[in-house]
Design an enzyme around this catalytic site. Structure first.
Site, mmCIF file in Angstrom:
data_model
loop_
_atom_site.group_PDB
_atom_site.id
_atom_site.type_symbol
_atom_site.label_atom_id
_atom_site.label_comp_id
_atom_site.label_asym_id
_atom_site.label_seq_id
_atom_site.Cartn_x
_atom_site.Cartn_y
_atom_site.Cartn_z
ATOM 1 C CD GLN A 1 0.351 1.157 -6.696
ATOM 2 O OE1 GLN A 1 1.216 1.564 -7.447
ATOM 3 N NE2 GLN A 1 0.551 0.109 -5.920
ATOM 4 C CG HIS B 1 4.361 4.288 -7.098
ATOM 5 N ND1 HIS B 1 5.708 4.151 -6.942
ATOM 6 C CD2 HIS B 1 3.799 3.205 -6.504
ATOM 7 C CE1 HIS B 1 5.968 3.037 -6.272
ATOM 8 N NE2 HIS B 1 4.829 2.442 -5.999
ATOM 9 C CG HIS C 1 0.224 -4.053 -6.640
ATOM 10 N ND1 HIS C 1 0.546 -2.938 -7.387
ATOM 11 C CD2 HIS C 1 1.402 -4.647 -6.319
ATOM 12 C CE1 HIS C 1 1.866 -2.858 -7.507
ATOM 13 N NE2 HIS C 1 2.418 -3.881 -6.883
#
Lengths: 435, 435
Positions: free
Chosen positions: A262, A265, A331
């Protein structure tokens, strides 16, 4: 600057520390707002000519007519045919799985009939025409094309128009291949606020659409916000987030890499791990330190983990779930032995990954559910992109003559109470004459 | 100024004339925008104290503490008990019917299991806390309280907080009675942008909500637009609209009054009748002329019918349905002998009323479906307010060890193609070691 924040949910300062960690300034840039307002006005006024001017200026792509910027279907098919075999197979497998999952989301028309013959229900129809924005350059993700296009086509949208800028004329073959697989109907090599305006208002060449979806930079986001109402839009996404609840049963390296997946990104991405076991948090931190230097995107990782990442010790798994609901993450990984036991405690999350084998990366590409998810705590009130975003409902009301007698009296009484005399008269007129 | 426009859809000038008729300036008032920005900032900064100040200034209601502006449940129950028997019975019947219809809209969690043991699905949960704005003064409609509150409670929202201004301290007993029947949990006598800000940000006394619904004036609409993202909001409504398709089989007076029932809302309301039979249009026009003078709201009717109303002759009922789809009306009456034959031709409308007995007024109060509907052509992409607006979905992804082998290879290939190395590593780590 430390590698990653360490917090303790059992400490009295935790609430304030968590608030600081989550803080994110979503305020809009005035210069961008003004530029976008002017571009939209110009596109609305001058149509094709304005889009051509901005495309020449921003993308350095010159054309005499907007028709020349349409990318013909043969080119997408050639892009698909030209992919390496493994990439093509992977993209096709992902498209199939995404399509199969989304078919479960399709809503159907329903009606019911009351004893007096009155029929009530809800008709479900697809949107006619949808615009799909696909960024150019480094953030051009073929998986996003699939995730946006497939739900629209499963819903029955008859015309899906993709726009994607091609700076300097460079086309992304994976994106074009995904357009072919995802079911796009037309593709234009335009982007920015000018493409959003063209889709919203329509021009001589671009048909006006009913909704615009897909990610984009700050100009695209500002343009979508401004055309909302004229057309529908999807959510404006904030930075991406992962929140992991662990009980220590998953290999520490797996979760270190999941946090990276994550955090890589961009520098605003947020990666947080919650666990009641302090020793396990130490192990994950050691794995982060060990694995980080070899990561190709280590520079981004260092910034996002140091600024927005955290390893948080909780008093229990239950307290971890309370924090999940407060954060309402995009998430959520429940990386625990018995994820089903925790699931009932989770009220707010975009996507929930259960068990050690369910890494977020599988959901990003091919598990089936959508990867366009609510960010920045909006999972409290919104949902993943889905087929339901490309269908709309119309209420159906067929009142029988008998039904009009009952309903007419109720409506007339209430309308009179609200001072709406014609409403009352309209109901009363349908009453049978008294014998 | 004529009583009502007469247009002919078979004429070459029709498209332009229809565009002029539908034109509506939704642009925002800069003075209102600035005032609302400042009020929201003040409420965010000073909380209760700011709300008390604005309530004193705008509503002339003074209190030392915001707690004093909470209207206790006993007061709503007293309002309900104090209603005339016919009004109470009508309100209860309407609430029952609205509840029964909306129960059909509740979505349920679903999952499916793949052959390798991977489980995919979608978990449906209600929003935690919702704010319901109810206008004070002349636009205080108890039916709107029911239409907003009931879907939220059917969805399972645990806390529904109603705010309604009481200018000069005047409370509306019908509104309070509807709060009791609709299932409100708390009611505060506050309104305007300050109430919207208080609900969005939370104050010492007002809990922060996850979504704000309900109609309001231009200040309330501007405030809702600005807090969107922090909380969810419903659509910002434009002027109300009715579009009737007639074949001449309904008494002309009925449709004249149906047009009035929309046009009486306000001077911007739009009432349009489409019919292939010119003689019937003459009869409706004559009925309008005959019935208008006796209407209590004749002054409003004259303005809205003359400016925004129209009787339109079409070449056929099929052409009428094409125009329906172009207008995408909030309310559509198919006042024809065989409405089911036309229904498949209608793609865009908020609510569809089938047959001569199905007047819009029955739907406004008690047929069952919601009366909060998409206006200003937004039925092309949006839906009536419903239970689905108070539920949200979380994707469920539980990948088995076997599933991680298949999915991991696909995800790793695609992630590598997108240059997201940690995504690829996160998928690859779950692959079993090769023998």
């Amino acid at each position: 600057m430390s590698l990653i924040h360490r917090l303790d949910a059992r400490s009295p300062e935790f609430d304030a520390a968590l608030t600081r960690l989550l803080a994110y300034d979503a305020s809009q840039d005035e210069a961008i707002e003004t530029a976008v307002r002017d571009i939209l006005h110009d596109v609305r006024t001058r149509g094709d000519a304005a889009i051509l001017d901005y495309t020449a200026r921003f993308d350095h792509v010159r054309a005499d007519r907007l028709e020349a910027l349409e990318i013909p279907r043969a080119d997408w098919q050639a892009a698909l045919d030209g992919l390496p075999a493994d990439q093509r197979a992977a993209l096709e497998a992902a498209a199939d799985r995404v399509r199969r999952y989304h078919e479960h989301q399709r809503a159907e028309t329903w009606t019911y009939t009351e004893p007096d013959g009155t029929v009530l229900g809800q008709q479900v129809t697809p949107l006619d025409r949808v615009g799909l924005y696909v960024p150019g350059g480094k953030a051009a993700y073929p998986s996003s094309v699939l995730m946006n296009a497939i739900p629209a086509k499963v819903a029955g949208v008859s015309e899906l128009i993709m726009v994607t800028p091609t700076p300097g004329g460079a086309r992304n073959p994976m994106v074009l291949a995904a357009a072919a697989l995802g079911g796009a109907d037309r593709v234009f090599a335009i982007g920015g606020a000018q493409a959003v305006g063209g889709l919203a208002y329509g021009t001589r060449t671009l048909p006006a659409v009913d909704k615009i979806v897909g990610p984009g930079n700050a100009y695209v986001a500002a343009a979508k916000r401004r055309v909302f109402g004229t057309v529908g839009i999807d959510m404006i996404a904030g930075p991406s987030e992962i929140l992991i609840v662990a009980d220590g049963s998953t290999p520490a390296e797996w979760l270190a890499i999941d946090l990276f997946s994550q955090a890589e990104h961009d520098e605003l991405a947020q990666a947080i791990l919650l666990c009641p076991d302090g020793g396990y948090l130490d192990a994950v931190q050691a794995a982060i330190e060990r694995l980080l230097p070899a990561q190709p995107r280590a520079d981004i990782l260092r910034v996002s983990l140091a600024n927005r990442g955290a390893l948080i010790r909780t008093g229990s798994l239950e307290q971890a779930c309370d924090i999940v609901n407060r954060i309402a993450p995009e998430h959520l990984e429940l990386s625990v032995r018995d994820p089903q036991a925790l699931l009932p405690l989770v009220r707010h999350a975009g996507a929930i990954f259960l068990g050690a084998y369910s890494s977020e990366s599988l959901g990003d590409y091919c598990a089936g559910p959508n990867h366009v998810l609510p960010t920045a705590r909006t999972a409290r009130f919104s949902s993943p992109l889905g087929v339901y975003d490309f269908q709309k409902r119309s209420s159906l009301i067929q009142v029988s003559q008998a039904g009009a007698q009952t309903l007419g009296r109720i409506a007339a009484t209430l309308a009179t109470g609200e001072g709406l005399h014609a409403h009352a008269a309209s109901a009363s007129l349908r009453l049978d004459p008294q014998p």
